[in-house]
Motif scaffolding. Structure first.
Motif, PDB file in Angstrom:
ATOM      1  N   UNK A1035      41.445  44.557  49.389  1.00 52.46           N
ATOM      2  CA  UNK A1035      40.379  43.903  50.200  1.00 52.46           C
ATOM      3  C   UNK A1035      39.040  44.396  49.838  1.00 52.46           C
ATOM      4  N   UNK A1036      38.106  43.500  49.875  1.00 53.55           N
ATOM      5  CA  UNK A1036      36.824  43.764  49.418  1.00 53.55           C
ATOM      6  C   UNK A1036      36.134  43.848  51.057  1.00 53.55           C
ATOM      7  N   UNK A1037      35.580  45.269  51.143  1.00 54.13           N
ATOM      8  CA  UNK A1037      35.523  45.558  52.270  1.00 54.13           C
ATOM      9  C   UNK A1037      33.834  45.485  52.689  1.00 54.13           C
ATOM     10  N   UNK A1038      33.653  44.632  53.369  1.00 52.03           N
ATOM     11  CA  UNK A1038      32.116  44.168  53.687  1.00 52.03           C
ATOM     12  C   UNK A1038      32.044  43.676  55.050  1.00 52.03           C
ATOM     13  N   UNK A1039      32.590  44.373  56.093  1.00 53.94           N
ATOM     14  CA  UNK A1039      32.253  44.025  57.461  1.00 53.94           C
ATOM     15  C   UNK A1039      33.007  42.658  57.785  1.00 53.94           C
ATOM     16  N   UNK A1040      32.103  41.840  58.372  1.00 53.46           N
ATOM     17  CA  UNK A1040      32.407  40.401  58.637  1.00 53.46           C
ATOM     18  C   UNK A1040      32.677  39.605  57.487  1.00 53.46           C
ATOM     19  N   UNK A1041      32.169  40.241  56.433  1.00 52.42           N
ATOM     20  CA  UNK A1041      32.106  39.186  55.177  1.00 52.42           C
ATOM     21  C   UNK A1041      33.472  39.897  54.203  1.00 52.42           C
ATOM     22  N   UNK A1042      34.322  40.442  54.713  1.00 49.53           N
ATOM     23  CA  UNK A1042      35.320  41.094  53.891  1.00 49.53           C
ATOM     24  C   UNK A1042      36.204  40.086  53.325  1.00 49.53           C
ATOM     25  N   UNK A1043      36.996  40.331  52.076  1.00 47.68           N
ATOM     26  CA  UNK A1043      37.730  39.276  51.451  1.00 47.68           C
ATOM     27  C   UNK A1043      39.082  39.965  51.089  1.00 47.68           C
ATOM     28  N   UNK A1044      40.396  39.429  51.102  1.00 49.48           N
ATOM     29  CA  UNK A1044      41.283  39.755  50.667  1.00 49.48           C
ATOM     30  C   UNK A1044      41.587  39.013  49.032  1.00 49.48           C
ATOM     31  N   UNK A1045      42.196  39.996  48.256  1.00 46.43           N
ATOM     32  CA  UNK A1045      42.414  39.413  46.844  1.00 46.43           C
ATOM     33  C   UNK A1045      43.569  39.761  46.400  1.00 46.43           C
ATOM     34  N   UNK A1046      44.213  39.009  45.543  1.00 44.09           N
ATOM     35  CA  UNK A1046      45.328  39.450  44.974  1.00 44.09           C
ATOM     36  C   UNK A1046      45.303  39.179  43.411  1.00 44.09           C
ATOM     37  N   UNK A1047      45.633  40.166  42.535  1.00 43.88           N
ATOM     38  CA  UNK A1047      45.408  39.894  41.109  1.00 43.88           C
ATOM     39  C   UNK A1047      46.733  40.471  40.583  1.00 43.88           C
ATOM     40  N   UNK A1048      47.024  39.911  39.344  1.00 43.19           N
ATOM     41  CA  UNK A1048      48.247  40.086  38.741  1.00 43.19           C
ATOM     42  C   UNK A1048      48.367  39.567  37.188  1.00 43.19           C
ATOM     43  N   UNK A1049      48.536  40.447  36.262  1.00 42.37           N
ATOM     44  CA  UNK A1049      48.383  40.028  34.668  1.00 42.37           C
ATOM     45  C   UNK A1049      49.618  39.182  34.455  1.00 42.37           C
ATOM     46  N   UNK A1050      49.495  38.323  33.908  1.00 39.60           N
ATOM     47  CA  UNK A1050      50.565  37.298  33.150  1.00 39.60           C
ATOM     48  C   UNK A1050      51.180  37.732  32.013  1.00 39.60           C
ATOM     49  N   UNK A1051      52.415  38.132  31.999  1.00 39.75           N
ATOM     50  CA  UNK A1051      53.221  38.663  31.082  1.00 39.75           C
ATOM     51  C   UNK A1051      53.115  37.692  29.800  1.00 39.75           C
ATOM     52  N   UNK A1052      53.040  38.435  28.626  1.00 40.26           N
ATOM     53  CA  UNK A1052      53.086  37.676  27.271  1.00 40.26           C
ATOM     54  C   UNK A1052      51.744  36.698  27.237  1.00 40.26           C
ATOM     55  N   UNK A1053      50.655  37.082  27.933  1.00 37.82           N
ATOM     56  CA  UNK A1053      49.502  36.329  27.928  1.00 37.82           C
ATOM     57  C   UNK A1053      48.269  37.333  27.700  1.00 37.82           C
ATOM     58  N   UNK A1054      47.086  37.035  27.541  1.00 36.45           N
ATOM     59  CA  UNK A1054      45.768  37.712  28.000  1.00 36.45           C
ATOM     60  C   UNK A1054      45.199  37.088  29.263  1.00 36.45           C
ATOM     61  N   UNK A1055      46.036  36.814  30.207  1.00 40.76           N
ATOM     62  CA  UNK A1055      45.363  36.163  31.542  1.00 40.76           C
ATOM     63  C   UNK A1055      45.686  37.083  32.611  1.00 40.76           C
ATOM     64  N   UNK A1056      44.584  36.954  33.658  1.00 43.40           N
ATOM     65  CA  UNK A1056      44.742  37.704  34.743  1.00 43.40           C
ATOM     66  C   UNK A1056      44.799  36.553  35.817  1.00 43.40           C
ATOM     67  N   UNK A1057      45.826  36.533  36.863  1.00 39.25           N
ATOM     68  CA  UNK A1057      45.696  35.535  37.814  1.00 39.25           C
ATOM     69  C   UNK A1057      45.368  36.189  39.188  1.00 39.25           C
ATOM     70  N   UNK A1058      44.413  35.577  39.405  1.00 42.71           N
ATOM     71  CA  UNK A1058      43.551  36.223  40.739  1.00 42.71           C
ATOM     72  C   UNK A1058      43.518  34.932  41.852  1.00 42.71           C
ATOM     73  N   UNK A1059      44.038  35.584  42.983  1.00 41.00           N
ATOM     74  CA  UNK A1059      43.999  34.625  44.179  1.00 41.00           C
ATOM     75  C   UNK A1059      43.330  35.445  45.408  1.00 41.00           C
ATOM     76  N   UNK A1060      42.297  34.613  45.810  1.00 43.12           N
ATOM     77  CA  UNK A1060      41.347  35.642  46.572  1.00 43.12           C
ATOM     78  C   UNK A1060      40.772  34.342  47.892  1.00 43.12           C
ATOM     79  N   UNK A1061      40.324  35.004  48.890  1.00 38.94           N
ATOM     80  CA  UNK A1061      39.748  34.207  50.126  1.00 38.94           C
ATOM     81  C   UNK A1061      38.351  33.732  49.445  1.00 38.94           C
ATOM     82  N   UNK A1062      37.973  32.808  49.972  1.00 39.66           N
ATOM     83  CA  UNK A1062      36.561  32.430  49.270  1.00 39.66           C
ATOM     84  C   UNK A1062      35.469  33.237  50.328  1.00 39.66           C
TER      85      UNK A1062
END
Length: 1155
Positions: A1035-1062
């Motif tokens: 969680x990006x803690x910023x009071x009422x502006x806090x955001x949840x996010x999830x991040x995960x490396x994709x296997x066999x690539x140089x990519x990071x998959x990120x899902x977050x609340x806008x």
């Protein structure tokens, strides 16, 4: 943080697909068209056709959380991984290319790179090359000493008695304001014809030498004419040297009088304004003319120093600093009642370019006040020289004092610190026009084995701040043959346009005696130099057999690189050497420090290390394994190293003898050659060939189409075993042409790329072939045709799996234009072969994704869809998870590569930001990823950058301003008879005569590229994946502006998959990570801190700073007298009307050269 339920899929996904085709997309938009930023998604029927759709994996049960659960996002990640892998397996052709290589095993051999043998061979070849130059140097130096000894001095020699080619004559005749045009020169100047020579990158005449004389030296003086007279005999020696070694480049004799005679003759490269070139200030001359120096400069800043005199002192100090090289150490202090350093440096520091720049800037801040205290200044200087706890030259020790005069001789200080051994030389400089008694200054210099100089005006600065080198050369001359040691310089820019060179130097001594039975002369006549172009040394090194990431490098005793693929100065100033430390050429770490120290110490060694390397485009950092092997280059100060990745231990060598070598036909008759012809491109794909030197007669071109045309035309005439061609390069090129054509035939030709939203497929090889299919895709192909210089190629070799490369975008440029869906994302991977237990990577294959289509596919793969129907919305009271397709107004889903650059996004408005550093897209989220160790930051400095010119300063050949008297001064009669009035008046007269001197910027004056841009230091920041490999929620803690996010490396690539609340608000925009290269106004990392931990270095092995037979009686003479306004005005008018305007050499500085 839970948020109200929005919309989501109504059912759970099924089994995952292997690759989702993309048919039935309908007509593409016209030019300039954009898809709407929002609206209903495409029908799933168009996205997932029934014929190729595979069942989707079932996901875990639904949850009440609106933000997707971790296992849901892990499921999306697996779908993405499988989709990428499926497409690459079908189209990439890795396995197919492996089979092709095995099927053609009879056409090539696997060779081994043996590091120790390789590096020893190259070191031996470089040693042989340099040894030939050394022999030529010795012949020149011996001949020069003999010619000068036999020469009879002529007091009455005249200009018309000397016939020579004046290298600047043509330029001066074209300049109506030049000295010779104004005075009508009597010098008999030869008029020569020249022919173009590619080796010299210049027009030359091999029958004559050329002479260059500095602008501020009068050509008609007796000293100069005698110098021209005896050095003329060197011409025949130059010519004979070239006959014995036709590879010799510039052969130069730099005289201590300032005359330069060089061979072959070529016109001087005339600058736009004043030519400030003086051979005695060249790096190679300084190194050859004296042993290393420990110098302390002390400057009198007492109140008696008038405004103009202080300006003269500041300029003099800057000019003095320019006489120092990287083998020297220096500090600068000012003094009145007390002494203090002018800069942050509290002890002697290496006189490198950056430290000298700090001094020059600090000197401009000196202010005159207080009373003169010589004792304080000299005690400070002696304390500096006695500090043994620091790195220093440990050879010549000297103090240079600039003052306007004083009464104190500070004999007690000399008795305490310097007598009776007098190991420290003292040089004193009387600056400005004044009526002080200079006897104390003369005494100080004479009592301490130094020299006294006078700098009354701007014209005397350059000549008198370099004459001290004559004094330092005395012990060298007296040492005789022992001091005749050839030294090799740092890399520097050749003044005649040869490019980057190193120079072998050898001092030339005066062997005459002043009279029968007298002691021999102790003057250095000058320095002989022979240039060796770096390109000639590079030709001795293997390159294409080492692979794209293997290379050879060499360093000197300072740790500066002589050879290195990263030695690429963007702008060069021929007044300064190119000094790039090995640890700055690469990313520094402890292992490399150890390797550097061992090489400086002249040891052999081998070490395998895990280290960081920058990508070719300097956007990425990769952690790699490298094997370092090094040996010293005998008879030089250099050490040679070889760097090999483990996968470059072996390489392919084509063996085409069965096909062509038995038949003496042109190469164009070879079977696979037809696939290089443009007529085959439509069916076989477009071929780019690396612009290598396949044959000597091959015309180079920056346009690859034209280069290919030149290559084909030459191949119609050349047989395969031609002596003029590099058979290794040529045969490997032909081999890879056939190999990649078979890949087209077996894999690409029958595939519908549009079905899978691919713009192109491609293969690139070590042999220099890049094949892009289909042919029309070559129109948008922007990668370097030389695979070894293509970032995607080199990174693919260093990384396992699939390497994504989004288009490069600068934050200052306009966003990508998504016209006609032509923007593509490269995905590449290396082809690894295993042949008989030997592993190598001879090629890279890949695909180019259609950005917009894959952004849509990305949404679907990161969604809760199970089949091709429309996604269903949740009811107002239902509890379900958001996904990246339906909920893109609330949920941000992105793929970011290992450098932190945006690759794909579910936000349509971010499609034109693909390729930008993600902090420029979502600073809040990128900072959170960095803080949670998904990324690690690497900061380094680029010391070879070029920047826009800085505002002009007064550090050049002349101060820009003069002392401005007050009204009270004009009304004071005493002032008119003072030194200040005379000094001001003289400067005004000088300004009339040398107007351009006061206006010329030093860079412009010398015709340097720095008139347009100057070298500077840029701070670079790269990001790479950190230690976190697992799936991660935060969680990006910023009071009422806090955001949840999830991040995960994709296997066999140089990519990071990120899902977050806008983000709901912008209050969390506290910090922004910067990746863009930034200018360092302080010239890089804080120099004051760096000098506290100096890098390891070794000075030259020899030192000549003392000889018991040295005669120190010649220590400078001068006179002072109270100025008379009438006499001085008359003298200046005579100077203006009748005498040559160019300042002549100081009499005391050259009188001793008469023999």
């Amino acid at each position: 943080m839970a948020v109200p339920a929005r919309t989501c899929g109504a059912s759970r996904p099924g089994p995952a697909p292997t690759a989702l085709p993309w048919p039935g997309r309908g007509p593409r938009p016209g030019p300039g068209a954009r898809r709407p930023p929002s609206g209903p998604p495409r029908p799933l029927l168009l996205l997932l056709p029934p014929l190729l759709l595979l069942p989707l994996l079932a996901a875990p049960g639904a949850s009440a959380y609106s933000f997707p659960q971790q296992h849901t996002m892990q499921h999306w990640a697996r779908r993405l991984e499988q989709e990428i892998d499926g497409v690459m397996r079908i189209f990439g052709g890795v396995q197919q290319l492996r089979e092709i290589y095995k099927d053609n095993r009879n056409l090539f051999e696997v060779q081994e790179n043996e590091p120790q043998k390789l590096v020893e061979k190259v070191a031996g070849d470089i040693e042989s090359l340099l040894d030939r130059k050394v022999q030529a140097l010795k012949r020149l130096a011996d001949a020069a000493e003999s010619f000068q000894k036999a020469h009879r001095w002529q007091d009455n020699i005249k200009e018309e008695d000397i016939l020579y080619y004046d290298a600047k004559a043509d330029a001066e005749l074209d300049d109506p304001e030049s000295e010779d045009v104004e005075r009508g020169s009597k010098v008999s100047t030869l008029r020569l014809d020249f022919v173009e020579d590619s080796n010299f990158k210049n027009k030359v005449n091999y029958s004559y030498t050329a002479v260059q004389i500095p602008t501020d030296i009068y050509k008609g003086s007796t000293v100069i004419l005698n110098e021209l007279n005896w050095t003329e005999a060197l011409e025949n020696v130059f010519i004979e040297n070239r006959r014995q070694d036709p590879t010799l480049l510039w052969q130069v004799f730099g005289s201590a009088t300032g005359v330069t005679r060089y061979y072959p003759a070529t016109p001087w490269r005339a600058p736009k304004k004043i030519d400030l070139y003086d051979v005695r200030r060249r790096p190679w001359y300084i190194q050859g003319a004296s042993s290393p120096k420990d110098m302390v400069i002390i400057v009198d800043v007492s109140g008696s120093v008038s405004g103009l005199t202080l300006k003269l002192m500041k300029t003099s100090v800057c000019e003095m600093l320019d006489t120092l090289s990287d083998d020297d150490y220096v500090n600068v202090a000012s003094f009145n009642e007390k002494a203090q350093p002018v800069s942050c440096f509290t002890h002697l520091v290496q006189a490198n370019v950056r430290n000298k720049k700090v001094f020059k800037e600090a000197v401009q801040g000196m202010v005159a006040k207080g009373t003169t205290g010589y004792k304080a200044g000299f005690e400070y200087a002696f304390d500096q020289l006695q500090n043994s706890n620091i790195t220093r030259a440990n050879c010549n020790k000297m103090i240079m004092m600039f003052t306007d005069g004083g009464e104190d001789r500070v004999q007690d200080v000399f008795e305490k610190y310097n007598w009776p051994n007098r190991t420290v030389r003292v040089f004193t400089f009387s600056v400005g026009q004044h009526n002080y008694d200079v006897t104390p200054l003369q005494w100080m210099a004479c009592a301490n084995k130094g020299y006294y100089f006078e700098i009354p005006s701007i014209g005397a600065i350059r000549i008198n701040t370099q004459e001290y080198l004559d004094v330092l050369g005395r012990p060298m001359v007296l040492a005789g043959k022992e001091a005749k040691q050839v030294q090799w310089t740092n890399v520097y820019e050749d003044a005649l346009g040869l490019g980057l060179v190193v120079t072998g130097t050898l001092p030339v001594f005066n062997l005459t005696q002043d009279g029968p039975g007298e002691k021999k002369n102790q003057l250095i006549l000058g320095v002989m130099g022979i240039d060796v172009a770096l390109n000639d040394i590079k030709r001795l090194t293997p390159n294409y057999t080492l692979g794209a990431n293997g290379y050879v490098f060499a360093i000197d005793l300072n740790g500066y690189v002589l050879l290195h693929p990263n030695l690429k100065p963007q702008t060069t100033n021929f007044r300064e050497p190119v000094t790039l430390d090995f640890l700055d050429a690469e990313l520094e770490d402890e292992n490399k420090e150890e390797i550097r120290r061992s090489m400086i110490d002249g040891n052999k060694g081998h070490k395998q290390i895990r280290t960081l390397v920058k990508s070719l485009d300097e956007r990425y950092v990769d952690e790699v394994v490298r094997n370092y092997t090094w040996v010293p280059i005998r008879s030089t100060n250099y050490s040679l190293g070889l760097v090999l990745p483990p996968y470059s231990t072996f390489y392919l060598q084509a063996n085409l003898s069965d096909q062509i070598l038995q038949v003496k036909l042109p190469i164009s008759k070879l079977k696979d050659f037809e696939f290089l012809l443009p007529s085959s491109f439509e069916s076989e794909g477009h071929v780019f060939i690396a612009p290598r030197e396949y044959c000597k007669d091959l015309n180079a071109s920056d346009n690859n189409t034209e280069f290919l045309k030149n290559f084909i035309e030459l191949m119609e005439k050349v047989t395969p075993d031609s002596k003029q061609c590099n058979n290794f390069l040529l045969h490997n090129l032909i081999l890879d042409t056939g190999i990649t054509q078979q890949l087209v035939e077996r894999t690409w030709r029958d595939q519908d790329l549009n079905t899978y939203s691919l713009l192109a497929v491609f293969a690139a090889t070590d042999g220099g072939i890049t094949r892009v299919f289909p042919n029309k895709a070559a129109e948008d192909w922007t990668e370097n045709p030389e695979p070894f210089n293509a970032s995607f190629y080199r990174r693919s070799l260093d990384n396992h799996g699939y390497v994504f490369k989004p288009p490069h975008q600068d934050a200052l440029l306009r966003p990508l234009e998504l016209e006609n869906d032509t923007v593509g994302i490269l995905v590449s991977t290396a082809v690894e072969l295993s042949l008989g237990g030997r592993t190598l990577r001879p090629a890279v294959v890949g695909v180019k994704l259609d950005l917009e289509a894959w952004a849509e596919k990305f949404k679907v793969l990161a969604s809760n869809r199970t089949h091709q129907d429309q996604p269903q919305k949740c009811g107002p009271n239902s509890h379900c998870e958001m996904d990246c397709e339906v909920n893109n107004e609330d949920l941000l889903c992105v793929l970011i590569d290992d450098g932190g650059f945006l690759v794909l996004s579910n936000q349509n408005h971010q499609w034109d930001q693909v390729g930008r550093f993600f902090s420029e897209v979502d600073a809040n989220l990128m900072l959170a990823l960095y803080n949670n160790s998904f990324y690690t930051r690497k900061e380094s400095y680029d010391y070879q950058a070029a920047c826009a010119p800085q505002p002009p300063g007064n550090l050049g050949a002349a101060p820009r301003g003069v002392f401005v008297p007050t009204i009270a001064d004009f009304l004071n009669l005493a002032w008119w008879t003072s030194a200040a009035a005379w000094s001001l008046f003289q400067q005004l007269l000088y300004g009339l005569i040398y107007h351009s001197w006061f206006q010329a910027d030093p860079a412009e004056a010398e015709g340097s590229p720095e008139a347009r841009e100057s070298s500077c230091v840029m701070k670079q920041t790269q990001y790479y994946f950190g230690s976190v490999n697992a799936s991660y929620n935060a969680i990006i803690d910023c009071g009422n502006c806090s955001r949840l996010f999830h991040a995960q490396r994709l296997t066999n690539t140089n990519l990071l998959f990120v899902v977050a609340e806008k983000p709901l608000c912008s209050q969390c925009e506290a910090g922004r990570l910067l990746q863009k290269e930034t200018h360092c106004p302080a010239d890089g990392p804080e120099q004051c801190e760096l000098v506290q931990r100096p890098r390891y270095r070794r000075g030259p092995h020899i030192c000549f700073d003392y000889n018991a037979t040295e005669d120190t009686s010649d220590c400078g003479r001068g006179a002072s007298f109270p100025p008379s306004l009438g006499v001085l005005v008359s003298l200046q008018l005579l100077l203006l009307l009748g005498l040559p305007p160019r300042p002549q050499p100081q009499v005391h500085a050259h009188a001793s050269r008469r023999v």
